[in-house]
Design an enzyme around this catalytic site. Sequence first.
Site, PDB file in Angstrom:
ATOM      1  N   CYS A  62       9.896   0.894   3.786  1.00  0.00           N
ATOM      2  CA  CYS A  62      10.264   0.431   4.370  1.00  0.00           C
ATOM      3  C   CYS A  62      11.840   0.661   4.097  1.00  0.00           C
ATOM      4  O   CYS A  62      12.806  -0.059   4.465  1.00  0.00           O
ATOM      5  CB  CYS A  62      10.240  -0.597   3.006  1.00  0.00           C
ATOM      6  SG  CYS A  62      10.487  -0.163   1.258  1.00  0.00           S
ATOM      7  N   GLU A  72       9.410  -4.811  12.859  1.00  0.00           N
ATOM      8  CA  GLU A  72       8.751  -3.200  12.305  1.00  0.00           C
ATOM      9  C   GLU A  72       7.316  -3.022  13.284  1.00  0.00           C
ATOM     10  O   GLU A  72       6.651  -3.443  13.090  1.00  0.00           O
ATOM     11  CB  GLU A  72       8.815  -3.842  10.884  1.00  0.00           C
ATOM     12  CG  GLU A  72       8.273  -2.533   9.817  1.00  0.00           C
ATOM     13  CD  GLU A  72       8.518  -3.162   8.280  1.00  0.00           C
ATOM     14  OE1 GLU A  72       7.576  -4.565   8.093  1.00  0.00           O
ATOM     15  OE2 GLU A  72       8.843  -2.379   7.586  1.00  0.00           O
ATOM     16  N   LYS A  85      -0.912  -7.579  -9.220  1.00  0.00           N
ATOM     17  CA  LYS A  85      -1.911  -7.169  -8.057  1.00  0.00           C
ATOM     18  C   LYS A  85      -1.623  -6.399  -7.642  1.00  0.00           C
ATOM     19  O   LYS A  85      -0.144  -6.143  -6.103  1.00  0.00           O
ATOM     20  CB  LYS A  85      -1.927  -8.728  -7.590  1.00  0.00           C
ATOM     21  CG  LYS A  85      -3.657  -8.873  -7.784  1.00  0.00           C
ATOM     22  CD  LYS A  85      -3.737  -8.201  -5.950  1.00  0.00           C
ATOM     23  CE  LYS A  85      -3.479  -8.048  -4.732  1.00  0.00           C
ATOM     24  NZ  LYS A  85      -3.384  -7.364  -3.993  1.00  0.00           N
ATOM     25  N   SER A  92       4.968  -7.176   3.676  1.00  0.00           N
ATOM     26  CA  SER A  92       5.744  -7.612   4.319  1.00  0.00           C
ATOM     27  C   SER A  92       6.679  -8.953   4.465  1.00  0.00           C
ATOM     28  O   SER A  92       6.033  -9.533   4.336  1.00  0.00           O
ATOM     29  CB  SER A  92       4.866  -6.975   5.391  1.00  0.00           C
ATOM     30  OG  SER A  92       3.614  -8.523   5.036  1.00  0.00           O
ATOM     31  N   PHE A 113       0.714  -0.960  -0.735  1.00  0.00           N
ATOM     32  CA  PHE A 113      -0.056  -0.250  -0.163  1.00  0.00           C
ATOM     33  C   PHE A 113       0.773   1.174   0.146  1.00  0.00           C
ATOM     34  O   PHE A 113       0.228   2.444  -0.321  1.00  0.00           O
ATOM     35  CB  PHE A 113      -0.582   0.266   1.165  1.00  0.00           C
ATOM     36  CG  PHE A 113      -0.762   0.066   2.669  1.00  0.00           C
ATOM     37  CD1 PHE A 113      -0.101   1.729   2.757  1.00  0.00           C
ATOM     38  CD2 PHE A 113       0.368  -0.503   3.239  1.00  0.00           C
ATOM     39  CE1 PHE A 113       0.414   2.489   3.994  1.00  0.00           C
ATOM     40  CE2 PHE A 113       1.043   0.159   4.876  1.00  0.00           C
ATOM     41  CZ  PHE A 113       0.698   1.695   4.960  1.00  0.00           C
ATOM     42  N   ARG A 143      -5.544  -1.885  -0.688  1.00  0.00           N
ATOM     43  CA  ARG A 143      -6.157  -0.363   0.586  1.00  0.00           C
ATOM     44  C   ARG A 143      -5.553   0.612  -0.784  1.00  0.00           C
ATOM     45  O   ARG A 143      -6.408   1.389  -0.650  1.00  0.00           O
ATOM     46  CB  ARG A 143      -5.114  -0.484   1.676  1.00  0.00           C
ATOM     47  CG  ARG A 143      -5.504  -1.664   2.193  1.00  0.00           C
ATOM     48  CD  ARG A 143      -4.780  -1.879   3.260  1.00  0.00           C
ATOM     49  NE  ARG A 143      -3.392  -2.093   3.680  1.00  0.00           N
ATOM     50  CZ  ARG A 143      -2.936  -2.426   4.931  1.00  0.00           C
ATOM     51  NH1 ARG A 143      -3.637  -2.311   6.070  1.00  0.00           N
ATOM     52  NH2 ARG A 143      -1.785  -3.095   4.767  1.00  0.00           N
TER      53      ARG A 143
HETATM   54  P1  NAD Z   1       1.553  -6.914   3.060  1.00  0.00           P
HETATM   55  O1  NAD Z   1       2.684  -7.621   2.849  1.00  0.00           O
HETATM   56  O2  NAD Z   1       0.029  -6.353   3.813  1.00  0.00           O
HETATM   57  O3  NAD Z   1       0.243  -7.237   1.719  1.00  0.00           O
HETATM   58  C1  NAD Z   1       1.760  -6.882   0.792  1.00  0.00           C
HETATM   59  C2  NAD Z   1       0.647  -7.195  -0.599  1.00  0.00           C
HETATM   60  O4  NAD Z   1       0.166  -8.900  -0.164  1.00  0.00           O
HETATM   61  C3  NAD Z   1      -0.646  -6.471  -0.593  1.00  0.00           C
HETATM   62  O5  NAD Z   1      -0.916  -6.789  -2.398  1.00  0.00           O
HETATM   63  C4  NAD Z   1      -1.454  -7.429  -0.263  1.00  0.00           C
HETATM   64  O6  NAD Z   1      -2.836  -7.872  -0.836  1.00  0.00           O
HETATM   65  C5  NAD Z   1      -0.727  -8.721  -0.227  1.00  0.00           C
HETATM   66  N1  NAD Z   1      -1.131 -10.134   0.525  1.00  0.00           N
HETATM   67  C6  NAD Z   1      -1.330  -9.639   1.921  1.00  0.00           C
HETATM   68  N2  NAD Z   1      -1.868 -10.913   2.644  1.00  0.00           N
HETATM   69  C7  NAD Z   1      -0.884 -11.639   1.913  1.00  0.00           C
HETATM   70  C8  NAD Z   1      -1.396 -13.315   2.392  1.00  0.00           C
HETATM   71  N3  NAD Z   1      -1.569 -13.317   3.183  1.00  0.00           N
HETATM   72  N4  NAD Z   1      -0.823 -14.357   1.203  1.00  0.00           N
HETATM   73  C9  NAD Z   1      -0.696 -13.526  -0.457  1.00  0.00           C
HETATM   74  N5  NAD Z   1      -0.822 -12.136  -0.500  1.00  0.00           N
HETATM   75  C10 NAD Z   1      -1.313 -11.516   0.248  1.00  0.00           C
HETATM   76  O7  NAD Z   1       2.154  -5.730   3.624  1.00  0.00           O
HETATM   77  P2  NAD Z   1       1.705  -3.434   2.843  1.00  0.00           P
HETATM   78  O8  NAD Z   1       1.010  -3.617   4.749  1.00  0.00           O
HETATM   79  O9  NAD Z   1       0.950  -3.451   2.233  1.00  0.00           O
HETATM   80  O10 NAD Z   1       2.526  -3.001   2.951  1.00  0.00           O
HETATM   81  C11 NAD Z   1       4.004  -2.710   4.313  1.00  0.00           C
HETATM   82  C12 NAD Z   1       5.280  -4.098   3.941  1.00  0.00           C
HETATM   83  O11 NAD Z   1       5.877  -3.633   2.598  1.00  0.00           O
HETATM   84  C13 NAD Z   1       5.582  -2.947   5.286  1.00  0.00           C
HETATM   85  O12 NAD Z   1       6.089  -4.275   5.771  1.00  0.00           O
HETATM   86  C14 NAD Z   1       6.460  -2.654   4.420  1.00  0.00           C
HETATM   87  O13 NAD Z   1       8.569  -2.275   5.442  1.00  0.00           O
HETATM   88  C15 NAD Z   1       6.722  -3.337   2.748  1.00  0.00           C
HETATM   89  N6  NAD Z   1       7.617  -2.636   2.107  1.00  0.00           N
HETATM   90  C16 NAD Z   1       9.191  -3.153   1.451  1.00  0.00           C
HETATM   91  C17 NAD Z   1       9.286  -2.499   0.672  1.00  0.00           C
HETATM   92  C18 NAD Z   1      10.689  -3.313   0.007  1.00  0.00           C
HETATM   93  O14 NAD Z   1      11.278  -2.414  -0.989  1.00  0.00           O
HETATM   94  N7  NAD Z   1      11.352  -4.268   1.046  1.00  0.00           N
HETATM   95  C19 NAD Z   1       9.287  -1.489  -0.331  1.00  0.00           C
HETATM   96  C20 NAD Z   1       7.721  -1.487   0.139  1.00  0.00           C
HETATM   97  C21 NAD Z   1       6.542  -1.726   1.682  1.00  0.00           C
END
Ligand code: NAD
Length: 492
Positions: free
Chosen positions: A284, A385, A176, A229, A152, A180
Site C-alpha cells: 500500500c 490502484e 480474521k 482495498s 494478503f 489467501r
Molecule cells: P481485500 O479488500 O480484497 O481483502 C482484505 C480483507 O477483507 C481480507 O481479509 C478479505 O477476506 C476481506 N474481504 C474481502 N472482500 C470483502 C467483503 N466484500 N466484505 C468483507 N470482507 C471482505 O484486500 P487484499 O486484496 O487482501 O489486499 C490488498 C489491498 O489492501 C490493496 O488495495 C492495498 O492497497 C490494501 N492495503 C492497504 C494498506 C494500508 O495500510 N492502507 C496496507 C496493506 C494493504
Amino acid sequence: MSDVQELPNYVDGQWKRSSSSQHLPVINPATAEVIARAQATPAAEVDAAARAAADAFEEWRRIPATDRVQFLFRLKPLLEAHSDEIARVITEECGKTLAESASEVRRGIENVEVACGIPTLLQGWNNENIAGGIDEHLFRQPVGVVAAVTPFNFPAMIPLWFLPYAIACGNSFILKPSQRVPMTSTRLFELIDQTGLPRGVAQLLHGGRETVEAILDHPAVRAISFVGSTPVARQVYARAASQGKRAQCQGGAKNPLIVLPDADLEMATRIAADSAFGCAGQRCLAASLAITVGDARQRFTRAMAEVASARRVGCGLDPGVEMGPVISAESRTRIEAWIGRGIHAGAKAIVDGRGRRVEGYGAGFFAFPTLLDEVNPDGDLARTEIFGPVLSLVHARDLSEAIALVNRSAHGNMACLFTSSGAAARQFRNEALAGNIGINVGVAAPMAFYPFSGWKESFFGDLHAQGRHAVEFYTQTKVVVERWPREVSPTF
Ligand code: NAD
C-alpha cells in the site's frame, strides 16, 4: 493432497476445525500449487468465538496492564527465534522474497515491542482542585471484544499492527486474516499459544466475506480494525458505524513520487525502483506514479528503464531473486489488462512486463516490472490502484504543478519528494494531501510508535493503526470528577 496442510481456527485457547464444508485453498503463487486449506468459518462459529472472547474479557480487563504485557514480553523472543521460519511461510503463501518477508516480520515485532510499553501509554490525565476540594481524572479502559480483518500482502506485520495493542490494553481479540495467506497467522497463533495467554483472549478465525460480515454484525464485537482495498474498507466502515461500533479502516492507494531536477538521481532511481517494484508492487506504500519536473524527465526515465529491465524476477525462495510473483493468476491478468488499457489510451511502454515467464516456474503468477511514459495524469491508469509492478510517468513544469497533480488523487496514503532543496521539501511537506510523507524516501512506512496515517480514500476513520493511535482506538476514556468532603471521614 497429503502435503496440503489443514488450517484450524483457534478459539477459546483451542485449535478447532470448522464444521464448514466450504474450503479455501492456499496457493503458492510461484508454483500455482495448493499448499494448504482453511475453511470459511460460518456465523454460528463466529458467535461461539465472540462469546468466548466476551467471557475472557471480564477477567482479562481486571488483570493489571503490567501483568498483561508479560505475555508480549514472552511473544517477542518466540517471534525472533522463529522469524526465519515465519519468513519462509510468508514467501510460500504470499510470494515476496525471503528478504522482504524477513523485514516484514521485523516490522511486526516492533509493534510487539511498542505495545510492551502499554502501562505507560495507557496513562491518563489528572487535575487537582478544578474547584475547591474537587479533582478530575481521565482513565483509559478497554473497549471489550475487538476484531481485525487483514489483507494478503503483509501476512505477519499487519495482524501485529493490532493484536499486541488490543490485548495489552485489556481487550479480547479476534483476527480474521486474508483467506489467501492464512498459514502465517496460524503460525503466529501457535506461538501466541506458547506464551500461556489466558484462553479466549485471542482467537483466529479463517474465512472470507461472510465470516467478516458475521464478525461485524456480532453484538459482542465493539470495534473493528480493517486493512484492505478501498471499496471493502468503505463497506466495512459503513457497516460497523451503522451499528454504533468503532472502526478504523485502511484502504488502497495510488502513491505518487515527485523527482525534482536537483535530486540525487542515482539515489532517487534506486529508491523509486525499490518502492515501485519491491514486493512486486503489492504494497500500500508502493510508488505507482512518478512525476518528474523539468529536466529530471529524461535522466530519471532513462535510469528507471535500466533498473526496471534489470530486476531479477523469480521464486522468492531462490537466492538472488529481487522480485517474486504477484498473488494470483487473476491479479496478473488484471495488471496486464491495465497496462494494455494504458497503452491504448496513449501511454508508451518503455519497459513492458507482460507475457513473460520464469524458467522452472512456468505455472507461477509472475508479472515483470513495467514502465509507462506519457501517461495521462487524469486518465484511469494514473488514478487507479493497480497493485502490481507498474510505474507510470507523468511530467510537470514545476513543483507547484507537481503538487497539484499529487493533490488531485482520490487516495492519500503516501506521497514522496526527491530533492536537495530544503525549501522545496518544506513546501511539499506542508501542501501535499497525503498522510505519510517521504522526503528522499520511497516507502515512508511509519515506525511502530507512529500512526500509519492514510488520508482520503486510503482511510476511513480517525485513529490509525500503531502506537498511541492504537492505544486510543482500543480504549475508551472515562472522566471522573471527585470530591471527598473532610467532614464525612470521622475516623481521621
Ligand atoms: P481485500 O479488500 O480484497 O481483502 C482484505 C480483507 O477483507 C481480507 O481479509 C478479505 O477476506 C476481506 N474481504 C474481502 N472482500 C470483502 C467483503 N466484500 N466484505 C468483507 N470482507 C471482505 O484486500 P487484499 O486484496 O487482501 O489486499 C490488498 C489491498 O489492501 C490493496 O488495495 C492495498 O492497497 C490494501 N492495503 C492497504 C494498506 C494500508 O495500510 N492502507 C496496507 C496493506 C494493504
